[in-house]
Design a protein around this motif. Structure first.
Motif, PDB file in Angstrom:
ATOM      1  N   VAL A  63      75.259 -42.063  23.979  1.00  0.00           N
ATOM      2  CA  VAL A  63      75.194 -43.397  24.579  1.00  0.00           C
ATOM      3  C   VAL A  63      73.750 -43.728  24.956  1.00  0.00           C
ATOM      4  N   GLY A  64      73.041 -42.746  25.540  1.00  0.00           N
ATOM      5  CA  GLY A  64      71.642 -42.962  25.890  1.00  0.00           C
ATOM      6  C   GLY A  64      70.780 -43.239  24.670  1.00  0.00           C
ATOM      7  N   THR A  65      71.075 -42.539  23.565  1.00  0.00           N
ATOM      8  CA  THR A  65      70.318 -42.747  22.320  1.00  0.00           C
ATOM      9  C   THR A  65      70.518 -44.151  21.788  1.00  0.00           C
ATOM     10  N   CYS A 122      70.754 -44.393  13.732  1.00  0.00           N
ATOM     11  CA  CYS A 122      71.623 -44.023  12.604  1.00  0.00           C
ATOM     12  C   CYS A 122      71.682 -42.512  12.427  1.00  0.00           C
ATOM     13  N   TYR A 123      70.557 -41.849  12.618  1.00  0.00           N
ATOM     14  CA  TYR A 123      70.483 -40.393  12.450  1.00  0.00           C
ATOM     15  C   TYR A 123      71.390 -39.682  13.442  1.00  0.00           C
ATOM     16  N   SER A 124      71.347 -40.123  14.693  1.00  0.00           N
ATOM     17  CA  SER A 124      72.220 -39.530  15.707  1.00  0.00           C
ATOM     18  C   SER A 124      73.682 -39.854  15.438  1.00  0.00           C
ATOM     19  N   THR A 125      73.962 -41.049  14.920  1.00  0.00           N
ATOM     20  CA  THR A 125      75.329 -41.460  14.625  1.00  0.00           C
ATOM     21  C   THR A 125      75.949 -40.621  13.508  1.00  0.00           C
ATOM     22  N   CYS A 126      75.121 -40.027  12.667  1.00  0.00           N
ATOM     23  CA  CYS A 126      75.641 -39.190  11.575  1.00  0.00           C
ATOM     24  C   CYS A 126      76.407 -37.978  12.098  1.00  0.00           C
ATOM     25  N   THR A 127      76.022 -37.455  13.258  1.00  0.00           N
ATOM     26  CA  THR A 127      76.604 -36.204  13.734  1.00  0.00           C
ATOM     27  C   THR A 127      77.242 -36.299  15.120  1.00  0.00           C
ATOM     28  N   PHE A 169      68.587 -40.732   6.696  1.00  0.00           N
ATOM     29  CA  PHE A 169      67.924 -41.220   7.908  1.00  0.00           C
ATOM     30  C   PHE A 169      66.939 -40.201   8.469  1.00  0.00           C
ATOM     31  N   GLY A 170      67.197 -38.905   8.248  1.00  0.00           N
ATOM     32  CA  GLY A 170      66.230 -37.904   8.665  1.00  0.00           C
ATOM     33  C   GLY A 170      64.936 -38.016   7.885  1.00  0.00           C
ATOM     34  N   CYS A 171      65.043 -38.207   6.571  1.00  0.00           N
ATOM     35  CA  CYS A 171      63.860 -38.371   5.737  1.00  0.00           C
ATOM     36  C   CYS A 171      63.152 -39.681   6.065  1.00  0.00           C
ATOM     37  N   MET A 172      63.909 -40.727   6.353  1.00  0.00           N
ATOM     38  CA  MET A 172      63.305 -42.000   6.735  1.00  0.00           C
ATOM     39  C   MET A 172      62.495 -41.844   8.008  1.00  0.00           C
ATOM     40  N   GLU A 173      62.992 -41.074   8.954  1.00  0.00           N
ATOM     41  CA  GLU A 173      62.247 -40.834  10.191  1.00  0.00           C
ATOM     42  C   GLU A 173      60.923 -40.124   9.896  1.00  0.00           C
ATOM     43  N   ILE A 174      60.944 -39.167   8.988  1.00  0.00           N
ATOM     44  CA  ILE A 174      59.719 -38.454   8.614  1.00  0.00           C
ATOM     45  C   ILE A 174      58.704 -39.427   8.014  1.00  0.00           C
ATOM     46  N   PHE A 175      59.142 -40.257   7.090  1.00  0.00           N
ATOM     47  CA  PHE A 175      58.226 -41.197   6.432  1.00  0.00           C
ATOM     48  C   PHE A 175      57.678 -42.225   7.415  1.00  0.00           C
ATOM     49  N   VAL A 176      58.510 -42.680   8.352  1.00  0.00           N
ATOM     50  CA  VAL A 176      58.035 -43.653   9.339  1.00  0.00           C
ATOM     51  C   VAL A 176      56.991 -43.018  10.257  1.00  0.00           C
ATOM     52  N   LEU A 177      57.196 -41.763  10.631  1.00  0.00           N
ATOM     53  CA  LEU A 177      56.194 -41.072  11.448  1.00  0.00           C
ATOM     54  C   LEU A 177      54.858 -40.974  10.707  1.00  0.00           C
ATOM     55  N   ILE A 178      54.905 -40.747   9.400  1.00  0.00           N
ATOM     56  CA  ILE A 178      53.675 -40.710   8.601  1.00  0.00           C
ATOM     57  C   ILE A 178      53.024 -42.095   8.582  1.00  0.00           C
ATOM     58  N   VAL A 185      71.049 -29.217  16.773  1.00  0.00           N
ATOM     59  CA  VAL A 185      71.350 -30.193  17.819  1.00  0.00           C
ATOM     60  C   VAL A 185      70.067 -30.841  18.321  1.00  0.00           C
ATOM     61  N   PHE A 186      69.027 -30.043  18.446  1.00  0.00           N
ATOM     62  CA  PHE A 186      67.792 -30.545  19.037  1.00  0.00           C
ATOM     63  C   PHE A 186      67.162 -31.642  18.196  1.00  0.00           C
ATOM     64  N   TYR A 187      67.121 -31.462  16.856  1.00  0.00           N
ATOM     65  CA  TYR A 187      66.447 -32.488  16.061  1.00  0.00           C
ATOM     66  C   TYR A 187      67.376 -33.585  15.551  1.00  0.00           C
ATOM     67  N   THR A 188      68.701 -33.371  15.578  1.00  0.00           N
ATOM     68  CA  THR A 188      69.613 -34.430  15.147  1.00  0.00           C
ATOM     69  C   THR A 188      70.103 -35.298  16.307  1.00  0.00           C
ATOM     70  N   ILE A 189      70.166 -34.745  17.508  1.00  0.00           N
ATOM     71  CA  ILE A 189      70.670 -35.488  18.660  1.00  0.00           C
ATOM     72  C   ILE A 189      69.633 -35.574  19.779  1.00  0.00           C
ATOM     73  N   GLY A 190      68.932 -34.472  20.041  1.00  0.00           N
ATOM     74  CA  GLY A 190      67.965 -34.452  21.138  1.00  0.00           C
ATOM     75  C   GLY A 190      66.759 -35.342  20.898  1.00  0.00           C
ATOM     76  N   THR A 191      66.132 -35.200  19.720  1.00  0.00           N
ATOM     77  CA  THR A 191      64.923 -35.982  19.433  1.00  0.00           C
ATOM     78  C   THR A 191      65.189 -37.481  19.399  1.00  0.00           C
ATOM     79  N   PRO A 192      66.267 -37.971  18.743  1.00  0.00           N
ATOM     80  CA  PRO A 192      66.546 -39.412  18.806  1.00  0.00           C
ATOM     81  C   PRO A 192      66.779 -39.914  20.223  1.00  0.00           C
TER      82      PRO A 192
END
Length: 328
Positions: free
Chosen positions: A34-36, A70-75, A105-114, A271-278
């Protein structure tokens, strides 16, 4: 969907089998999810509504927040649902869909960070050329290319998943579907497939981290020639980006750049990179960014003022209507 398997569904073991801990998992990750969604939606709405956040950096931050949601919603929803379920079942087609969406969405996050790092590099190292280089058309093309690259990466992942034959064991020792857990229960030698996974996902993580590291080293080195105020503002922005990069790429590299072995902490790292980071990204980008905080504050004040004006005008309108009716 084409299926190379006798298995039509999988059973996820989740994070824990203990009933009390499952209730804790439900509560904790419901709050996280919910916070994400709320945090990233607030960032998206603020960027779209504010005229002060029209620079390329916030254009890319918009897509980062969208990818995070979207990335967090996947899992997360599946994890939350399974925490209260006696049997954590996911169909074969749902499993394949989850793998595709997770990597998209994970790969999209990587490309956006670049892209965000490239934007900061041009802004700090080539400020005179910044308006010409990072114009709106260029930013749009870069985002489109990021989506195309993410889609191609996800297609490669789903092709690997669809090639896996399953002939009986359907227990996945994880809370979501991904290639490594599926490799463990596949009825074939997965050494070559794991090598392809490392070559694809692992290479993307390592190459992207290398590019980002070099970019920020150059940026930080160039800050010596800026004024004290300019250095402070640039360091604040770059520090936020570096924190996000470390939090995201550290766990990803741990998962996707190693031989086909499993460790007890794999699920928590995921959990950390799929839910925690978002969940943390909106906090990092708002708490350390004065422009975003001011835009959110102004948006809230405008909304509050309009609501108060509506409440004040409503009784007057009713009274006016009453008087007109009475006079008639």
């Amino acid at each position: 969907m084409w299926q190379n398997s006798n298995v039509t569904e999988f059973i996820l073991l989740g994070l824990t089998q203990d009933p009390l801990r499952q209730k804790m998992v439900f509560l904790i990750f419901l709050i996280f999810y919910v916070g994400t969604v709320v945090g990233n939606t607030l960032v998206i709405v603020t960027i779209k509504s504010s005229r002060t956040l029209e620079s390329p950096m916030y254009y890319f931050l918009f897509y980062l927040s969208f990818a995070d949601s979207c990335y967090s919603t996947c899992t997360a929803p599946k994890l939350i649902e399974d925490a209260l379920s006696a049997k954590k079942v996911i169909s074969y087609n749902e499993c394949m869909t989850q793998i595709f969406a997770l990597h998209l969405f994970g790969c999209m996050e990587i490309f956006v960070l670049i892209l965000m790092a490239a934007d900061r590099y041009v802004a700090i190292c080539k400020p005179l050329h910044y308006p010409r280089i990072m114009r709106s058309q260029v930013c749009l093309i870069l985002i489109v290319l990021a989506w195309i690259g993410s889609f191609m990466h996800s297609i490669a992942q789903i092709i690997l998943a669809l090639r896996l034959p399953f002939c009986g064991p359907n227990l996945i020792d994880h809370y979501c579907c991904d290639l490594q857990p599926l490799f463990k229960i596949a009825c074939t030698d997965t050494y070559l497939l794991n090598l392809l996974l490392v070559t694809n996902s692992g290479a993307i993580c390592l190459v992207s981290l290398t590019i980002l590291t070099i970019s920020y080293i150059v940026i930080l080195h160039s800050l010596r020639n800026h004024s004290a105020e300019g250095r402070k503002k640039a360091l604040s922005t770059c520090t936020s980006h570096i924190i996000v990069v470390v939090l995201f790429f550290g766990p990803c590299i741990f998962i996707y750049t190693r031989p086909p072995t499993t460790f007890p902490m794999d699920k928590m790292v995921t959990v950390f990179y799929t839910i925690g980071t978002p969940f943390l990204n909106p906090l990092i980008y708002t708490l350390r960014n004065a422009e975003v905080k001011n835009a959110m504050r102004n948006l809230w004040q405008v909304k509050t003022t309009s609501e108060n004006r509506r409440r004040v005008e409503s009784p007057i309108s009713c009274l006016y209507t009453y008087d007109m009716t009475t006079s008639l």
